[in-house]
Design an enzyme around this catalytic site. Structure first.
Site, PDB file in Angstrom:
ATOM      1  N   CYS A 128      22.303 -23.057  -8.961  1.00 49.86           N
ATOM      2  CA  CYS A 128      22.607 -23.953 -10.391  1.00 49.86           C
ATOM      3  C   CYS A 128      23.996 -24.558 -10.228  1.00 49.86           C
ATOM      4  O   CYS A 128      24.770 -24.043  -9.964  1.00 49.86           O
ATOM      5  CB  CYS A 128      22.456 -23.014 -11.482  1.00 49.86           C
ATOM      6  SG  CYS A 128      23.000 -23.835 -13.202  1.00 49.86           S
TER       7      CYS A 128
ATOM      8  N   CYS B 271       0.809  -1.199   0.029  1.00 52.46           N
ATOM      9  CA  CYS B 271       0.090   0.151   0.100  1.00 52.46           C
ATOM     10  C   CYS B 271       0.738   1.245  -0.101  1.00 52.46           C
ATOM     11  O   CYS B 271       1.957   1.290   0.933  1.00 52.46           O
ATOM     12  CB  CYS B 271      -0.857   0.132   1.331  1.00 52.46           C
ATOM     13  SG  CYS B 271      -2.037  -1.479   1.489  1.00 52.46           S
TER      14      CYS B 271
END
Length: 718
Positions: A638, A124
């Site tokens: 990875c 917000c």
């Protein structure tokens, strides 16, 4: 599924914003009827407890029973929301904002002690605080507040609709129920308040159900918290392993910089690089400018710039197709004498690149070649040899995760009755199809804002002619499956969610839902980095106490670049050390200890998929314990990228120019092989990349590619 199965998706990072904002509120605001704004609301701090708070939050107050009668009749929340919609819908436009302000006036103020960062509703623009707990009768009790009167009005409507409901009833409220409640919204950010406050309420309802059933909160995901002073706090052993490389060894930095300066070496590295190496490179860049960390596309561009600046050698820290691309692009730019070196004496593979070089992928494209006119859109993360061979089968253009949707939309707009064949990443293909399917429920005007040549009819039509490969994925992004998504829904639903376009559909949909309320991003690694920087900048501009929490839905190696960018933003604001207390938390959705297995049966079939068996990851050199395993298989790091070690980098830099041929095994391949049509692989493989560069510059496909698609590759020589 057959390899040429057709599905539907939609959207690119620039496109995502328009589609996502529509998906959240697809109906025009109808505006609402009130429940009694003066109905009693929980007023005391003692009657509320913040459920399921993250580890950064201050301890919640002890939950005390609310005084509501157990026999009190309470209408279901969805009925209350419908009544609100009818109330506001019956009012003239000019009176709706006034009615909203009347609701705001009826909402009790929270004590200052509760107006703290730990109770803030993220996403917000204004400050919104929310508390909630279950009372003795098993009903949810909510209280909220905001420093904006309109936002207070939204909070008051939601509190009046959901306060006193059972936890299951709160969870039953669909965000679509809020669509008609876009009361006097004006700005998109105000509409987001509805949705984000609801998400916070539902999170507390889930916690109440778990407490009722005797389930303890799960162990939080590990995370790194970056403070305004630049200090980093690690939570969990996996985060601690990442954090220790953020302050690299000064002697290693000096050793590397001296070698780079003396030998005139430039370095291009991928975002997924090992944190130890990235920490050294990030620090070394302050002393030697020819170091660049980015996604795979920009690596080759940066190498050309370094060559233009006088670098004699380029060290590539990535997988082998990246060094091949750098070599080919440098040759094409006229820098044939600049040496290009990879960082391992062994082959550095890639699960996606391997998928595109398989016989199944060739079969996929042979099917495409029999369905003219066809265009092959291939992900940039594939080898140059694959690009060359596929381009001779079907006219091909490369894409990145940030431009793939724009490329496909433009192709369908330019070429009548086109078939598009995307590969090799199956998750990205499914996500593209899903995004296009979302666009079919948009208005023609909204679609035109995304692409001027498209409307609902054209999007529906192209879905039937969009095909994607079904058997390729990244072994890292494969991690973000069901178990991870369920935990994010349960415990991190109110955090900012980031997701690479390569993640599985569940994570994609979750992040797209978050995007509809300003809380998510789906795109490339650079898009994720920009998203984090954007929201931090907003917080710094507000200069109020805040804690921004981001779930990192991609390879954890990005953390080094994220921390560097966050620190740079903190430093760029004057008197940052004296400003509001603002923190950025990066959450790694992996198991807390993240220990991978260390043994493997050598008799296993070498052709089996690395992505499907965690144990097989240890076949690849460079994988150690603590590599970020998920709670349901897969790793956030990875294993191929981790083959680029700091030791290899220093060794190669010190031994250059390697006149004794000792570094020949580290040299990037110069592809002298020829294609089936007798052309050089390097030359043909670069053409799909050049087609993409033309598209990026002009927003249109190059005439040569369009001619090849319409007339076939035989119509014009490659």
């Amino acid at each position: 599924m057959s390899p040429h199965h057709t599905t539907s998706i939609s959207m690119d990072t620039s496109t995502l914003a328009a589609v996502a904002s529509f998906v959240a509120f697809s109906t025009k605001p109808r505006l609402l009827p009130p429940l009694n704004p003066s109905r009693s609301l929980p007023r005391t701090r003692g009657s509320l407890a913040v459920c399921c708070s993250h580890s950064h939050a201050s301890p919640p107050p002890s939950p005390l029973p609310c005084t509501a009668s157990d026999e009190e009749e309470v209408a279901p929340p969805r009925l209350r929301l419908r009544l609100l919609a009818e109330e506001f819908g019956a009012l003239p436009d000019a009176d709706r904002a006034r009615r909203l302000l009347a609701y705001a006036a009826a909402l009790p103020r929270l004590p200052q002690a509760d107006r703290v960062a730990a109770n803030r509703v993220m996403g917000c623009v204004t400050q919104v605080w929310l508390l909630g707990s279950c009372d003795r009768s098993g009903r949810m009790r909510f209280a909220a507040d905001s420093d904006s009167e309109l936002s207070r009005g939204y909070c008051s409507c939601l509190v009046s609709a959901l306060d006193g409901a059972g936890p299951e009833e709160v969870l039953d409220v669909d965000p679509a129920d809020l669509a008609p409640l876009g009361v006097a919204a004006g700005a998109r950010s105000r509409v987001n308040t509805w949705h984000n406050v609801l998400v916070g309420m539902q999170k507390r309802a889930r916690a109440a159900i778990a407490a009722r059933e005797g389930r303890r909160p799960g162990e939080p995901f590990p995370s790194l918290v970056i403070g305004r002073d630049g200090a980093v706090r690690a939570q969990g052993s996996y985060a601690e392993a990442k954090a220790k490389f953020l302050s690299p060894d000064q002697s290693k930095i000096s050793e590397l910089v001296n070698a780079l300066r003396e030998k005139q070496i430039g370095i291009v590295a991928h975002f997924y690089m090992d944190p130890e190496v990235q920490g050294i490179l990030t620090a070394a860049k302050r002393q030697w400018p020819h170091i660049h960390i980015s996604d795979s596309l920009v690596m080759a561009d940066s190498a050309v710039q370094m060559a233009e600046a006088g670098c004699k050698y380029i060290a590539v820290l990535g997988v082998d197709f990246m060094s091949e691309n750098v070599r080919a692009i440098l040759d094409q730019a006229g820098f044939t004498q600049v040496g290009v070196y990879r960082m391992s004496s062994e082959q550095i593979g890639c699960s996606l690149a391997d998928a595109a070089s398989s016989s199944a992928y060739t079969h996929f494209l042979k099917t495409a070649s029999r369905s003219p006119p066809s265009l092959h859109v291939i992900y940039i993360n594939t080898s140059l040899e694959t690009k060359a061979h596929t381009h001779e089968l079907v006219p091909t253009i490369t894409c990145t995760s940030s431009n793939v949707v724009a490329t496909i939309l433009q192709a369908f707009a330019e070429i009548p009755d086109l078939n598009v064949w995307y590969g090799p990443d199956s998750y990205m293909g499914a996500n593209i199809a899903d995004l296009f399917k979302r666009m079919t429920i948009m208005s023609d005007e909204e679609i035109t804002e995304i692409h001027p040549d498209h409307n609902r009819k054209t999007i529906s039509s192209l879905l039937q002619r969009l095909h994607y490969y079904q058997n390729g994925n990244c072994i890292v992004h494969d991690m973000f499956g069901h178990e991870v998504v369920e935990k994010i829904k349960e415990e991190y639903c109110d955090a900012f969610l980031t997701a690479h376009f390569e993640v599985p559909g569940e994570m994609f949909s979750l992040s797209m839902e978050a995007k509809t309320r300003g809380m998510g991003v789906v795109g490339s690694t650079q898009n994720i980095l920009d998203f984090i920087k954007y929201h931090l900048k907003q917080a710094l501009d507000r200069n109020v106490d805040d804690h921004l929490q981001f779930v990192l839905g991609t390879e954890s190696g990005m953390i080094t670049s994220i921390v560097a960018a966050v620190r740079q933003l903190f430093d760029s604001y004057e008197s940052s050390k004296e400003g509001a207390s603002i923190e950025v938390e990066i959450v790694f959705p992996v198991s807390s200890d993240a220990i991978s297995k260390t043994s493997i049966d050598d008799s296993q079939d070498s052709g089996s998929s690395v992505a499907n068996d965690l144990e097989q990851i240890n076949i690849v050199p460079g994988v150690f314990s603590g590599e970020g395993c998920s709670i349901h298989g897969g790793c956030a790091s990875c294993p191929y990228m981790k083959m680029n070690s700091l030791e290899s980098l220093l060794k190669i830099c010190q031994q250059l120019p390697g006149e004794d041929n000792s570094l020949s095994v580290y040299q990037a391949s110069r592809l002298n092989a020829k294609t089936s049509l007798g052309k050089l692989v390097a030359e043909v493989g670069c053409e799909p990349i050049l087609h993409m560069r033309h598209f990026q510059a002009t927003k249109r496909l190059p005439d040569k590619l369009v001619h090849q698609v319409i007339h076939g590759n035989g119509g014009e020589p490659l």
